[in-house]
Write a protein that holds these residues in place. Structure first.
Motif, PDB file in Angstrom:
ATOM      1  N   CYS A 205       0.851  -1.150  -0.044  1.00 49.07           N
ATOM      2  CA  CYS A 205       0.076   0.128  -0.111  1.00 49.07           C
ATOM      3  C   CYS A 205       0.929   1.248   0.067  1.00 49.07           C
ATOM      4  CB  CYS A 205      -0.824   0.017   1.234  1.00 49.07           C
ATOM      5  SG  CYS A 205      -1.934   1.681   1.361  1.00 49.07           S
ATOM      6  N   ASP A 208       1.382   8.560   0.170  1.00 43.88           N
ATOM      7  CA  ASP A 208       1.767   9.723  -0.830  1.00 43.88           C
ATOM      8  C   ASP A 208       1.183  11.100  -0.024  1.00 43.88           C
ATOM      9  OD1 ASP A 208       3.902  11.345  -2.028  1.00 43.88           O
ATOM     10  OD2 ASP A 208       2.580  11.083  -3.860  1.00 43.88           O
ATOM     11  N   ARG A 211      -2.031  10.375   1.863  1.00 48.65           N
ATOM     12  CA  ARG A 211      -3.043   9.688   1.300  1.00 48.65           C
ATOM     13  C   ARG A 211      -2.637   8.079   1.039  1.00 48.65           C
ATOM     14  NH1 ARG A 211      -8.155  10.976  -0.448  1.00 48.65           N
ATOM     15  NH2 ARG A 211      -7.735  13.076  -0.050  1.00 48.65           N
ATOM     16  N   SER A 212      -3.584   7.133   0.921  1.00 52.22           N
ATOM     17  CA  SER A 212      -3.137   5.830   0.657  1.00 52.22           C
ATOM     18  C   SER A 212      -3.556   5.431  -0.653  1.00 52.22           C
ATOM     19  CB  SER A 212      -3.500   4.816   1.721  1.00 52.22           C
ATOM     20  OG  SER A 212      -5.015   4.793   1.927  1.00 52.22           O
ATOM     21  N   SER A 213      -3.056   4.640  -1.392  1.00 48.69           N
ATOM     22  CA  SER A 213      -3.548   4.176  -2.779  1.00 48.69           C
ATOM     23  C   SER A 213      -4.097   2.611  -2.426  1.00 48.69           C
ATOM     24  CB  SER A 213      -2.253   3.759  -3.644  1.00 48.69           C
ATOM     25  OG  SER A 213      -1.769   5.102  -3.996  1.00 48.69           O
ATOM     26  N   THR A 216      -2.476  -3.397  -3.514  1.00 46.86           N
ATOM     27  CA  THR A 216      -2.160  -4.232  -4.517  1.00 46.86           C
ATOM     28  C   THR A 216      -0.910  -5.140  -4.294  1.00 46.86           C
ATOM     29  OG1 THR A 216      -1.681  -3.824  -6.881  1.00 46.86           O
ATOM     30  CG2 THR A 216      -0.420  -2.616  -5.698  1.00 46.86           C
ATOM     31  N   GLU A 226      -0.488   3.537 -11.637  1.00 47.56           N
ATOM     32  CA  GLU A 226      -1.660   4.581 -11.584  1.00 47.56           C
ATOM     33  C   GLU A 226      -1.396   5.791 -11.027  1.00 47.56           C
ATOM     34  OE1 GLU A 226      -5.305   2.884 -10.291  1.00 47.56           O
ATOM     35  OE2 GLU A 226      -5.053   0.789 -11.000  1.00 47.56           O
ATOM     36  N   THR A 227      -0.707   6.056 -10.109  1.00 46.75           N
ATOM     37  CA  THR A 227      -0.504   7.511  -9.734  1.00 46.75           C
ATOM     38  C   THR A 227       0.961   7.891  -9.750  1.00 46.75           C
ATOM     39  OG1 THR A 227      -0.124   6.888  -7.074  1.00 46.75           O
ATOM     40  CG2 THR A 227      -2.543   7.059  -7.818  1.00 46.75           C
ATOM     41  N   ALA A 230       2.943   6.428  -6.373  1.00 47.33           N
ATOM     42  CA  ALA A 230       3.392   5.027  -6.668  1.00 47.33           C
ATOM     43  C   ALA A 230       4.043   5.027  -7.745  1.00 47.33           C
ATOM     44  CB  ALA A 230       1.990   4.029  -7.043  1.00 47.33           C
ATOM     45  N   ARG A 352      -2.285   9.263 -12.869  1.00 47.73           N
ATOM     46  CA  ARG A 352      -3.036  10.403 -12.025  1.00 47.73           C
ATOM     47  C   ARG A 352      -2.011  11.103 -11.249  1.00 47.73           C
ATOM     48  NH1 ARG A 352      -6.320   6.238 -10.988  1.00 47.73           N
ATOM     49  NH2 ARG A 352      -5.794   6.496  -8.760  1.00 47.73           N
TER      50      ARG A 352
END
Length: 353
Positions: A205, A208, A211-213, A216, A226-227, A230, A352
């Motif tokens: 996880c 950043d 805030r957590s993504s 996965t 994705e971000t 990440a 993103r």
């Protein structure tokens, strides 16, 4: 056993907004740069800090629930917390540091259990030493023995190898992995080192800016982060603003003056393109997504070189592209002022912010 957390906690101007689940048999890495909120998340789980909102459940049992006004103290959560600096009692011996967590046992059983943990962590002969007389690796083992003495349901590791380096770090990383396999309960391993947790954890996880993504797997993180956060923590180093091209499947990268075919479908919220440095390579004319670059600085690494490139059509203030190439291969191109390079469509990441 399952540890579930969905919490918010404000620290001045910093907001921790994290959600993740850790399960038995699948250690979870909390990965992110310094200041991302990783240690803050562990402190909330352990009961050292109280979240402003949310829930923390251990097998459905609430350790914290803001709506039900439940907040168990640390000693009732059965969570073992390995701090970055190990937090040993400086005036207690190794044996005393371990035995302090066994005060609920009769004296004879306490002495026997201390000896068992000393042997398990290979600390025989250090029982009478103080923490300042131990190496960093020995201090780590004492801290782990003390955690196991408390018989926790969950183990939290906060940068457990950050105080070590070189051969010792690699050796203790292997030992720690073996110990966690024997433990069997949920484990959360906080680090900013991708390789360290990749070798010790199955799931990740990324945090950043607090805030957590979504949780996965490591293969998914590397192939499709994705971000932007990440992608950075997964080792990607080339980024630029991107927009859909005029033709389906193509991207426009104004900063570099490029139009590239992408092997991924466009998705809502995409703002940036990412390319890993080792996915840009010299090529021959006619290759898909090939473009000519001016060669800038060349930096030697242990077994590779980092080449800074500027595409021909790039804006004056454009960031250079980083290409990583093995030294033997670079020998074919060294000394050239210009290069034709290419990136495969499937190696272009859509991110993103």
């Amino acid at each position: 056993m399952k540890l579930e957390a969905k919490i918010r906690k404000r620290y001045g101007n910093f907001l921790l907004d994290a959600a993740f689940t850790a399960e038995s048999g699948a250690p979870l890495a909390l990965l992110g740069p310094s200041g991302a909120g990783k240690s803050a998340a562990l402190r909330c789980l352990a009961g050292i800090d109280r979240p402003d909102y949310g829930r923390i459940l251990l097998d459905g049992r609430p350790l914290f629930d803001s709506e039900k006004r439940i907040c168990l103290p640390p000693q009732k959560r059965k969570i073992g917390y390995l701090f970055q600096q190990y937090a040993l009692f400086p005036h207690m011996t190794v044996a005393q540091n371990i035995a302090v967590c066994l005060r609920h046992l009769p004296k004879g059983r306490r002495r026997a259990r201390t000896a068992e943990l000393t042997a398990l962590l290979r600390l025989e002969g250090t029982e009478g030493l103080l923490p300042r007389q131990l190496s960093g690796g020995q201090q780590q083992r004492v801290a782990l023995a003390r955690i196991l003495a408390s018989e926790p349901d969950v183990i939290l590791l906060d940068e457990p190898l950050s105080a070590l380096d070189g051969f010792l770090k690699g050796q203790l990383e292997l030992e720690l992995g073996t110990l966690l396999e024997r433990f069997g309960g949920p484990v959360l391993w906080v680090s900013h080192d991708l390789g360290e947790v990749y070798r010790g954890c199955r799931r990740v996880c990324v945090l950043d800016g607090g805030r957590s993504s979504p949780v996965t797997s490591f293969p998914a993180l590397l192939s499709d982060p994705e971000t932007l956060g990440a992608a950075k923590i997964s080792g990607c180093g080339n980024f630029a603003a991107v927009r859909p091209g005029e033709k389906p499947g193509y991207l426009s990268v104004p900063e570099w003056g490029l139009v590239l075919r992408c092997g991924r479908p466009w998705r809502d919220g995409v703002a940036l393109l990412g390319i890993r440095a080792d996915r840009i390579q010299p090529t021959a004319a006619g290759e898909e997504n090939a473009f000519r670059c001016r060669v800038g600085r060349v930096v030697e690494d242990v077994d590779a070189v980092i080449v800074l490139l500027l595409p021909e059509g790039a804006a004056e203030d454009a960031a250079a592209l980083r290409m990583r190439i093995h030294k033997e291969k670079w020998a074919e191109w060294a000394g050239k002022g210009e290069l034709l390079v290419a990136v495969r469509p499937e190696d272009i990441l859509l991110l993103r912010e």
